[in-house]
Design an enzyme around this catalytic site. Sequence first.
Site, PDB file in Angstrom:
ATOM      1  N   CYS A   1      18.548  17.091  16.646  1.00 36.11           N
ATOM      2  CA  CYS A   1      18.285  17.245  17.837  1.00 36.11           C
ATOM      3  C   CYS A   1      16.938  17.162  18.669  1.00 36.11           C
ATOM      4  O   CYS A   1      16.039  17.781  18.132  1.00 36.11           O
ATOM      5  CB  CYS A   1      19.136  19.231  17.994  1.00 36.11           C
TER       6      CYS A   1
ATOM      7  N   CYS B   1      22.664  27.093  17.730  1.00 41.02           N
ATOM      8  CA  CYS B   1      20.906  27.060  19.077  1.00 41.02           C
ATOM      9  C   CYS B   1      20.477  28.067  18.198  1.00 41.02           C
ATOM     10  O   CYS B   1      20.783  29.473  18.814  1.00 41.02           O
ATOM     11  CB  CYS B   1      21.437  26.942  20.086  1.00 41.02           C
TER      12      CYS B   1
ATOM     13  N   CYS C   1       0.989  24.565  31.786  1.00 39.94           N
ATOM     14  CA  CYS C   1       2.085  23.953  31.129  1.00 39.94           C
ATOM     15  C   CYS C   1       1.288  22.463  30.458  1.00 39.94           C
ATOM     16  O   CYS C   1       2.354  22.308  29.640  1.00 39.94           O
ATOM     17  CB  CYS C   1       3.268  24.514  31.754  1.00 39.94           C
TER      18      CYS C   1
END
Length: 394
Positions: A54, A131, A352
């Site tokens: 993933c 998750c 970010c």
Amino acid sequence: MNETIVRIAARGDGVTASGRHIQFAVPGDLLLDDGTIRQGPGHQVPPCRHFPECGGCQLQHLTDAAYSDYCISRVEGALAQHGLETEIRAPHLSPPRTRRRATLRALTAGGRVLIGFNQAGSNKIVDMMECHILHPRLFALLAPLRRLLPSILLPKRTAEVQLALADQGPDVLLKGVTVSGLEAVEALTAFSEGQSLARLAIDEGFGSEPRFEPQPVTVTLGGVPVALPVGAFLQATEDGEAALVAAVREAIAGAERIADLFAGLGTFAFSLEGHVTAAEASRDAVLAIKTVTGRAGKTIQAEHRDLYRRPLDSKELTAFDAVVLDPPRAGAVEQVRELANSAAPRIAYVSCNPATFARDAEILASGGYRLRWVRPVGQFRWSTHVELAAAFSR
């Protein structure tokens, strides 16, 4: 000859001193002559069955200490490329299962619906059965979505599932679907009511349209409930947002006149004392701030302004004791150049992207600012995505 892994590269590979990249290696590991890895103390057993397939996580094999070191090294490395160094504070790491915002992909394949993140470096969807980063309220939507989507997914077309947590509950936006007929409409309503959604919006290619919103959707920022437009930006975790807000407040403590640039919905503006001028390019965000400012008892002047095309110039910036800067990933070269020529005493920079932050920090340093400290923030736990807050002063 055996080699030690000394750092982790931006994409998550371990790197030796000679520059060899080894997948899933961690600083302190030993790369043996036969190409195998002797694991060091920085390894842990990845908690999720989907790792490393993933693409939602790249670094689940790191312990918290090793992940903290990675966050620090990302910032230090970016600054070093621009000849800068400063105090790098201990990173804030968001706990597992706290992500309140995520974009997933959905596709019908083999008679079933796949929902999840894309496989790393691929368009293949990893069907998410567990998750360890999503907030449980968001993860709980996946099974009901698998039952809903077959009636509205287009054949052989990937849809986008945007999830967020608002004050009223989960906020869902489905993009790239088609809702046709009474049965499909009723299925949307039943899904929304059954999952206690705050809102369900649909984008069939012509813009998003709320289909279920029993009461106005809000997100609380600085103690103030602010209208949350469909698809609006939120910090990824509540605790990460709190860490960034605390850093900004410290960086500009005591300032009375503050410019909040790239203000969004007011993540920082509503948490600051004094008179705040909030500049933002999104009309919906500016309207959201203006709507609640008065009744929230805040002194905030919201201005619709594209800071890439029309940054505050050095003369305008003289009106402020401090500037808060929170640009997108590309950074804010145009605005930073004006800041470098201004007399603004202090700057709090939230980023970010350590690379574009370091580039902008060099411009500020050349204009006479001192980078006092940086605090990394790992909101996107176990990913290579590192955020930060930094303090500059004249």
